[in-house]
Design an enzyme around this catalytic site. Structure first.
Site, PDB file in Angstrom:
ATOM      1  CB  CYS A 387      -0.889   0.040   1.236  1.00 47.99           C
ATOM      2  SG  CYS A 387      -0.013   0.204   2.785  1.00 47.99           S
ATOM      3  CD  GLU A 762       1.681  -0.025  -3.163  1.00 46.72           C
ATOM      4  OE1 GLU A 762       1.308   1.150  -3.081  1.00 46.72           O
ATOM      5  OE2 GLU A 762       2.817  -0.411  -2.845  1.00 46.72           O
TER       6      GLU A 762
END
Lengths: 808, 284
Positions: A387, A762
């Site tokens: 992420c 992500e």
């Protein structure tokens, strides 16, 4: 001149943007011909490995290396005392803290590096490790960050002044000796006032547990110091090879031109390979000391227990709304457990990453976020696991708060989202916590998702299921997990994003060869994302040469232009932009060459797929291949020979991919076993470069989301012992545990990105975790559940059912 | 994950194995598939200066289905069990259980002998063998003897086999009636949170015999004679099932681990047993 193929065929031949071009990397990966760090084998290469602390907090009173040095093949045992004269017993972290390279008088977490055994082979190193005698004096262990902030136990004596006062840290004043920083965003008083006077307020406390990126290939390096020419070559699993080169130069004193960092093939990173680890420093020192190459490779337990955990955020939220469900305010406090050293991998000005994206996809007028970082006796890290910086935490927080508010309002959670989404016409939208969202069309995506899964039908089915359950006809509950996320990726503008002062631009350098093929080098490094495939596609569309004729090379700092590497979904937003911009420079020069060859003015030719044509006379053209040859081999007045370009791209803003996910789950109330019946993922990543790779990225990100939501954790007992140091207990899903994923998309191009792309790798992780979690929570909602913490493994799901009285 | 130094032997016959065991005593261990022992050596939790590989000892890889009993050699792998149609015909529970052990790669190497001999309470075959009332053949310096599976396990990694004996095979009386091996696990490759092996015969609507064993719910597999007895003579109504579960719970003694606390394991053990009994009954 006439073509024997159509324009459409010419487009297809390029395999440019939008083509599901097969991954060029896979030929070597699927045949076992990849070249990973552990494949690097050099003459006379030695192996280093660590003596690690069995204790989470202890003073070291003595280290006796004599017996270890007797082991045949063991050449040296380094301790902090050996590194201290070089000033290398501590190293700077990416978060502005410092970290012990080797235990300097004490240890702060189980598995901490205490001594580095250098031997002729791995077996001798392992035998040597057994014989290093370390005397420990155990200290009280603090594993809970709330207790740490009250505890008399000082974890970091080095951060307490002699008079007992607490000096400021890298991010300002510290409140307690175990406190690292307070960081906030937004407006405190106005937010508190809005919440105090609101019609409805929902509150929740949630723990986003500690987990780990766990790439299949662990971290490692080979350091080779050539004492004759004074050059250090460092192969390693580095997600940011140039940053590593600069850091090595800064801390070792070697001049940067004498350091060559090479990231070869990397077997997954997911944030684990962004930071600098003691193994790198020790390998370099050992190579300098011995004059031989030194390899260090983590085993699985080393990796899980010591390098770069993720998450570990204790979050408390308040969300206020009108009776009709219009959100008026959001308050979030985080107690962030950073372990023994603050080694978070965030842009320097953002000690809690981009947690201030936690207003999510919603038009929330007033908000406040405050994060307190805390030291505990756990491993350092705090990386962004698949992420952008702390975005999974932010999105999980808001997507749980929305659900909790929906319960409080007795309103459908899908509808609550819909009435609070930022509207299409509001973009660019400046959020209450500061970010400027570049673009979005949330309502279209949401409506498409709900329609595709027949949301109303699912709710009706769920209601029937609840009735059947209550009537004793079934022991399975049904949960519908919703999530709508906005990612913030592509760090980022140099004006606010740097790591240790290194601006987060990225770069691309292109060289066109005379016969019309090319090589492009970038400052990023693929860890499985398929850069060699997709960046060639961007270039193919930009410069009109087939992707198959373009080599993409990354990871060697002696040849690639400077860049900040690959993490936080920044490769496409930043290096992808640099690639397009460099391509346009090539094209600009090509235009002049074409005009000369066609004997017209520069402005009288235009680019068309793979050539420049004379405006209004498409039969008069020069292909890019012809132009390339002319660029090198024809004397053109006023134009230098050659066809090369370089671009360093500093993005004007982040990009904001978004998506709408729905999960349908059946839960066996008696065993706690969840079964995912359906998972629908709609992603909007702007312009789509390679749909097949996007789909693969979505599958991978969702699988890691499933892992985190349903069982993957790094857990400690009260003594600070890591309980999840092997893949027996650390959940890494296999094909067996993974459901079928349905993928879908909308396209909302980024207005500021040269090709409108936003990044996608992500997103599925960011959106997937709350979606899986919300499905579990939603199954129990009809029985009074508002929130339970992840991971939702069997026993915790069973516990929820048990506490709700569902076991009779 | 690097083992300490050890000597590796690959004798051609059992006499060679036994003489090595006699020579090295506690310092020697025999290995079949190695899927339990090698990880323990790599973690340096098992200290094995002399490792004796059984792979070249002949006659340990056969599956013989006789009129009254099945003989399975110690080196028969889980994959062999799964692929043996004749065995599946007469004892389908073996295949059902083997398919729930680890993953295909492990099953190609992991052996029945190693699985039952190691004494790991997480292994699936020991409970299964207790359910089937199997007997283990061990051979030592003083010759061969057989030990009933139900008397073999003493504690975790402690069995009735002496250090200088080698487990060479398993003999299973031909099972009768319905069967089920039910296992709850967190993921592929995991040991059981709870598992139950059940073999039931019936006459009309009445249970004639029931054999029940549980896996990974104590420091040994648990053959619950009382749980089986609670079913005999009943029509397997809810009261009988509850009685069997209650009896089983009296016999197991789970401990807390990452799979969950004791209360959860007891509950799941009951659920799993109930499901196993119901499935076995439906097949009886």
């Amino acid at each position: 001149m006439k073509d024997d193929i159509t324009r459409e065929e010419r487009v297809d031949n390029l395999k440019g943007m939008g083509c599901s071009r097969k991954r060029v990397e896979d030929a070597r990966f699927t045949q076992g011909k990849g070249n990973y760090v552990d494949d690097v084998k050099l003459d006379g290469m030695l192996f280093g490995d660590f003596v690690r602390s069995p204790y989470a907090h202890a003073r070291i009173t003595n280290i006796d290396t004599a017996a270890a040095l007797e082991v045949p093949g063991v050449l040296a045992v380094l301790t902090a005392a050996d590194l201290e004269p070089l000033g290398l017993h501590w190293m700077p972290t990416l978060a502005g803290d410092k970290q012990m390279v080797l235990a300097d008088g004490k240890v702060l977490f189980q598995g901490q590096e205490v001594a580095f055994v250098v031997a002729e082979d791995r077996y001798a190193a392992a035998d040597g490790i057994e014989l290093v005698e370390v005397e420990y004096e155990e200290l009280p262990v603090v594993v809970n960050p709330f207790e740490a902030l009250k505890s008399d136990v000082v974890l970091r004596e080095d951060l307490v002044a002699e008079d007992g006062s607490i000096p400021d840290g890298a991010h300002g004043p510290r409140k307690h000796h175990n406190h690292i920083f307070t960081w906030d965003a937004g407006d405190k008083e106005p937010t508190e006032e809005v919440i105090a006077n609101a019609d409805v307020v929902a509150e929740e406390t949630m723990y986003y547990h500690r987990t780990h990126p766990c790439p299949l290939e662990t971290c490692g390096c080979v350091a080779s110091m050539d004492k004759v020419n004074g050059k250090l070559t460092l192969w390693g699993t580095f997600q940011a090879p140039h940053a590593i080169r600069t850091i090595v130069s800064l801390i070792s004193g070697l001049e940067e031109h004498n350091i060559r960092v090479i990231s070869p093939d990397i077997g997954g990173g997911f944030g684990n390979k962004v930071g600098a680890y003691p193994g790198y420093v020790c390998s370099v020192v050992a190579s300098i000391v011995t004059g031989k190459p030194v390899k260090w490779i983590e085993d699985r337990m080393d990796n899980l227990m010591t390098t770069a955990f993720a998450r570990d955020y204790h979050m408390t939220g308040k969300i206020s709304a009108t009776k009709e469900g219009k959100i008026t305010g959001l308050h979030c406090h985080v107690t962030a457990d950073h372990g023994g050293f603050d080694a978070c991998a965030d842009p320097t000005k953002f000690p809690a990453g981009f947690m201030n994206i936690c207003t999510g996809s919603y038009d929330i007028p007033t908000a406040y976020l405050e994060v307190d970082g805390v030291y505990t006796n756990k491993a350092p890290g705090g990386v962004s696991y698949r992420c952008s910086f702390r975005v999974t935490e932010a999105v999980y927080f808001i997507e749980r708060m929305i659900e909790v508010l929906a319960i409080k309002l007795n309103m459908d959670a899908a509808e609550l989202r819909r009435i609070n989404f930022i509207k299409k016409e509001q973009f660019p939208y400046t959020a209450a916590l500061g970010w400027e969202y570049d673009s979005g069309d949330y309502h279209t995506a949401w409506d498409k998702a709900l329609k595709t899964v027949d949301y109303d039908g699912l709710r009706a089915e769920q209601a029937q299921r609840v009735e059947d359950f209550k009537a004793g006809k079934t022991r399975k509950l049904m949960g519908i997990g919703l999530s709508f996320f906005t990612e913030i990726v592509g760090a980022g503008p140099v004006k606010n994003c740097d790591i240790l002062g290194l601006g987060m631009f990225d770069s691309c350098e292109i060289r066109i060869h005379p016969t019309g093929s090319a090589i492009a080098r970038l400052g990023t490094i693929s860890q499985g994302q398929g850069h060699a495939t997709t960046f060639a596609q961007i270039l193919a569309s930009e410069i009109g040469l087939p992707a198959d004729s373009i080599t993409i090379e990354e990871g060697d700092t002696d040849t690639a232009p400077y860049g900040l590497g690959t993490y936080g979904s920044r490769s496409t937003p930043v290096a992808g932009a640099a690639t397009a911009m460099a391509g346009r420079k090539i094209r600009a020069k090509a235009q002049m060459i074409a005009a000369y060859l066609l004997e017209v003015h520069d402005n009288d030719v235009e680019f068309d797929v793979d050539r420049f044509v004379v405006k209004g006379a498409p039969e008069k053209f020069k292909t890019m291949k012809e132009i390339a040859f002319a660029a090198y081999n024809q004397a053109i007045p006023g134009i230098e020979p050659g066809l090369e370009a370089v671009s360093y791209y500093d993005p004007p803003n982040m990009t904001y991919p978004f998506g709408a996910y729905v999960c349908v789950m059946d839960i066996d109330v008696d065993t706690g076993v969840p079964e995912i019946r359906r998972f629908y993922a709609l992603d909007d990543c702007g312009t789509r470069i390679n749909p097949m790779i996007i789909e693969g990225q979505v599958h991978g990100g969702l699988t890691e989301a499933l892992a985190v939501a349903l069982g993957q954790e790094i857990a400690y007992d009260d003594m600070g012992n890591c309980k999840t140091g092997t893949l027996m207990d650390f959940f890494l899903p296999t094909a067996w545990e993974v459901p079928n994923y349905e993928t879908d998309f909308t396209v909302t191009p980024s207005p500021h990105h040269p090709i409108g792309a936003k990044g996608v790798g992500e997103s599925p992780h960011v959106g997937g975790v709350p979606c899986f979690s919300n499905a579990v929570q939603d199954a129990f909602r009809p029985f009074g559940n508002t929130h339970t913490n992840m991971p939702h493994d069997h026993w915790r799901i069973w516990k929820t059912a048990n506490e709700l009285g569902l076991h009779g | 994950m690097i083992p300490a130094e050890f000597d590796y032997y690959r004798p051609k016959d059992m006499a060679g194995v036994l003489s090595l065991l006699e020579e090295h005593g506690d310092d020697a261990r025999v290995m079949a598939g190695g899927h339990s022992l090698i990880p323990m050596m790599k973690l340096r939790m098992a200290d094995v200066p002399h490792l004796i590989d059984l792979q070249d000892v002949g006659g340990l890889s056969d599956i013989e289905v006789g009129p009254d009993a099945i003989k399975i050699g110690a080196l028969v792998t889980q994959a062999d069990i799964i692929d043996h149609a004749g065995l599946t015909n007469v004892a389908p529970i073996l295949r059902e259980a083997a398919l729930q052990i680890a993953d295909p790669q492990v099953r190609y190497m992991g052996t029945v002998g190693g699985n039952v001999a190691n004494g790991d309470p997480g292994n699936d075959m020991p409970g299964l063998m207790q359910c089937l009332d199997a007997a283990f053949t061990v051979v030592g310096a003083d010759g061969e003897r057989t030990i009933p599976a139900r008397e073999f396990y003493e504690a975790a990694y402690m069995t009735a086999r002496e250090d200088d004996e080698v487990l060479t095979g398993v003999t299973i009386p031909l099972p009768k009636g319905g069967y089920a091996y039910e296992k709850q696990k967190r993921k592929i490759g995991d040991y059981a949170t709870a598992a139950a092996a059940v073999q039931i015969t019936k006459d009309g609507g009445s249970c004639v015999s029931a054999s029940i064993a549980m896996t990974n719910l104590s420091d040994t597999p648990i053959y619950s004679e009382a749980a089986g007895a609670a079913l005999v003579g009943t029509s397997l109504d809810d009261a009988a099932l509850s009685a069997a579960v209650a009896a089983m719970l009296g016999d197991i003694d789970p401990t807390e681990d990452n799979r969950g606390p004791v209360a959860f394991k007891n509950h799941v053990a009951g659920v799993i047993l109930r499901r196993a009994i119901e499935r076995a009954w439906s097949r009886a």
